[in-house]
Design a protein around this motif. Structure first.
Motif, mmCIF file in Angstrom:
data_model
loop_
_atom_site.group_PDB
_atom_site.id
_atom_site.type_symbol
_atom_site.label_atom_id
_atom_site.label_comp_id
_atom_site.label_asym_id
_atom_site.label_seq_id
_atom_site.Cartn_x
_atom_site.Cartn_y
_atom_site.Cartn_z
ATOM 1 N N THR A 127 77.150 -16.425 55.284
ATOM 2 C CA THR A 127 77.693 -15.327 56.086
ATOM 3 C C THR A 127 79.113 -15.617 56.548
ATOM 4 O O THR A 127 80.032 -14.826 56.328
ATOM 5 C CB THR A 127 76.800 -15.064 57.310
ATOM 6 N N ASN A 128 79.321 -16.782 57.151
ATOM 7 C CA ASN A 128 80.635 -17.037 57.742
ATOM 8 C C ASN A 128 81.704 -17.504 56.763
ATOM 9 O O ASN A 128 82.868 -17.684 57.147
ATOM 10 C CB ASN A 128 80.533 -18.005 58.940
ATOM 11 N N ILE A 129 81.340 -17.716 55.502
ATOM 12 C CA ILE A 129 82.372 -18.069 54.518
ATOM 13 C C ILE A 129 83.103 -16.840 53.980
ATOM 14 O O ILE A 129 84.152 -16.964 53.340
ATOM 15 C CB ILE A 129 81.783 -18.844 53.312
ATOM 16 N N GLN A 130 82.567 -15.653 54.230
ATOM 17 C CA GLN A 130 83.175 -14.446 53.677
ATOM 18 C C GLN A 130 84.550 -14.197 54.308
ATOM 19 O O GLN A 130 84.690 -14.207 55.525
ATOM 20 C CB GLN A 130 82.268 -13.242 53.904
ATOM 21 N N ALA A 131 85.564 -14.012 53.457
ATOM 22 C CA ALA A 131 86.930 -13.791 53.928
ATOM 23 C C ALA A 131 87.660 -12.954 52.885
ATOM 24 O O ALA A 131 87.143 -12.686 51.794
ATOM 25 C CB ALA A 131 87.640 -15.131 54.144
ATOM 26 N N ASP A 132 88.887 -12.536 53.218
ATOM 27 C CA ASP A 132 89.670 -11.713 52.290
ATOM 28 C C ASP A 132 89.891 -12.413 50.959
ATOM 29 O O ASP A 132 89.931 -11.770 49.907
ATOM 30 C CB ASP A 132 91.024 -11.359 52.921
ATOM 31 N N ASP A 133 90.028 -13.738 50.998
ATOM 32 C CA ASP A 133 90.283 -14.497 49.769
ATOM 33 C C ASP A 133 89.052 -15.259 49.288
ATOM 34 O O ASP A 133 89.142 -16.118 48.415
ATOM 35 C CB ASP A 133 91.451 -15.460 49.969
ATOM 36 N N PHE A 134 87.889 -14.970 49.867
ATOM 37 C CA PHE A 134 86.662 -15.642 49.432
ATOM 38 C C PHE A 134 85.479 -14.698 49.622
ATOM 39 O O PHE A 134 84.925 -14.584 50.723
ATOM 40 C CB PHE A 134 86.429 -16.936 50.232
ATOM 41 N N LYS A 135 85.141 -14.006 48.557
ATOM 42 C CA LYS A 135 84.045 -13.037 48.609
ATOM 43 C C LYS A 135 82.978 -13.433 47.588
ATOM 44 O O LYS A 135 82.776 -12.764 46.575
ATOM 45 C CB LYS A 135 84.572 -11.619 48.340
ATOM 46 N N PHE A 136 82.333 -14.543 47.851
ATOM 47 C CA PHE A 136 81.295 -15.069 46.969
ATOM 48 C C PHE A 136 80.028 -15.318 47.790
ATOM 49 O O PHE A 136 80.110 -15.745 48.937
ATOM 50 C CB PHE A 136 81.741 -16.383 46.316
ATOM 51 N N PRO A 137 78.854 -15.079 47.203
ATOM 52 C CA PRO A 137 77.610 -15.316 47.934
ATOM 53 C C PRO A 137 77.252 -16.790 48.080
ATOM 54 O O PRO A 137 76.302 -17.132 48.788
ATOM 55 C CB PRO A 137 76.560 -14.581 47.099
ATOM 56 N N GLY A 138 78.007 -17.661 47.435
ATOM 57 C CA GLY A 138 77.708 -19.090 47.530
ATOM 58 C C GLY A 138 78.577 -19.916 46.615
ATOM 59 O O GLY A 138 79.500 -19.415 45.967
#
Length: 348
Positions: A127-138
């Motif tokens: 959940t908290n890794i999601q960012a404008d430059d990182f949109k991956f589920p894992g």
């Protein structure tokens, strides 16, 4: 003296609010681990100093600016950031995701540039890794973009290996995501990995059914008859040792999995529930099919026990050993493939 042949093992720290740093430091608290590899942790001196003090872990480390400066016989820490991030153990927040990604990106860049030989990743929070430059589920999807190959989430122990046709996909979307092309690609990826990474000469693979009882001849769904069975027959006729589909509910309890080198599950929980039930703490998550070696433990950030010193580092330690062994197996395989005369010599 630097041992040039010792494997340089890159390590990303995962979520700083989880148990990632704890399991890393506990693993290398045992000085014998430094005989197997040169560990290179991507974080910062101050972050590691804080974690070891809070957790009461007795380790010393060597701070460096890049992986080329790593010293054999030492725990090396690449200073990826200079600031001091706020650690709030057990909390999922933006800070935890931000530094997890900084560590991961730096480690993967080193891996791509051959500054490290293999990578072990500590757990991140999806959940908290999601960012404008990182949109991956894992990790798996990010690594598939960064490293060449057909990625496959491959959960492995010495006795049990389970790959997934679909991984981080909602259960309702899994059946429609499975098609003949996907099945062929995943089977071939598993076969290649078993040969190259695990020294299996003639891989034998079982496919689990999509529906309960593999559809019961269409009574509980037609996907098994219309999608899985034709591809299994086609690949079997072409010489692949592929069998199924098997009813997932009895496949593991009956020990049928022991007759195969690997199992290919239709969706995430169909494969991971039996895997973790049978091997939790010993299992390793391996991203097969890529140009580089990456492993991780079979657990998550464990926020509920973070900062308490209770984390079991067994799975992380297994992930380290798996990465080292797979790298050695792959190197040997590539050398033999490139040098047929040496291959003939070995066979004698």
């Amino acid at each position: 003296m630097q041992d040039e042949d010792k494997i340089k093992l890159g390590i990303s720290i995962g979520d700083i609010n989880g148990i990632g740093c704890e399991v890393i430091l506990k693993t290398f608290e045992d000085p014998r681990m430094l005989e197997f590899c040169t560990p290179i942790i991507y974080a910062s001196n101050k972050t590691i100093a804080f974690q070891k003090k809070e957790l009461g872990i007795d380790v010393t480390y060597h701070g460096i600016q890049n992986a080329s400066k790593a010293l054999d016989g030492k725990i090396n820490v690449v200073n990826v950031w200079k600031e001091v991030p706020m650690v709030k153990f057990g909390e999922s927040n933006e800070e935890g995701g931000k530094y997890a990604i900084k560590s991961l990106r730096a480690a993967v860049e080193s891996l791509k540039n051959n500054e490290i030989d293999a990578l072990v990743t500590a757990p991140i929070n999806k959940t908290n890794i999601q960012a404008d430059d990182f949109k991956f589920p894992g990790h798996t999807d990010f690594l598939a973009q960064e490293l060449q190959g057909e990625s496959l989430m491959f959960m492995v122990t010495e006795d049990l290996k389970i790959g997934l046709l679909t991984d981080h996909v909602a259960v309702k979307d899994a059946p429609s995501a499975i098609n003949a092309i996907l099945i062929r690609n995943k089977v071939r990826t598993i076969e290649k990995s078993l040969r190259m990474d695990f020294r299996v000469r003639a891989p034998k693979i079982a496919l689990l059914g999509i529906n309960p009882h593999s559809g019961d001849n269409g009574v509980i769904g037609k996907e098994d008859d219309e999608v899985l069975k034709p591809v299994i027959k086609e690949m079997s006729n072409a010489g692949h040792l592929v069998f199924g589909p098997y009813s997932a509910d009895s496949f593991f309890g009956s020990d049928a999995y022991k007759n195969f080198d690997a199992v290919l599950a239709a969706y995430h929980d169909q494969g991971l529930i039996p895997f973790k039930t049978l091997s939790f703490g010993r299992g390793v998550n391996y991203t097969a099919g890529l140009s580089k070696v990456r492993t991780s433990p079979d657990h998550g950030t464990a926020f509920e026990i973070a900062g308490q010193g209770k984390a079991d580092h067994s799975s992380f330690k297994e992930a380290v050993f798996a990465a080292l062994q797979i790298f050695k197996n792959r190197t040997e395989y590539e050398e033999l493939t490139e040098n047929p005369l040496q291959k003939q010599k070995v066979r004698r």
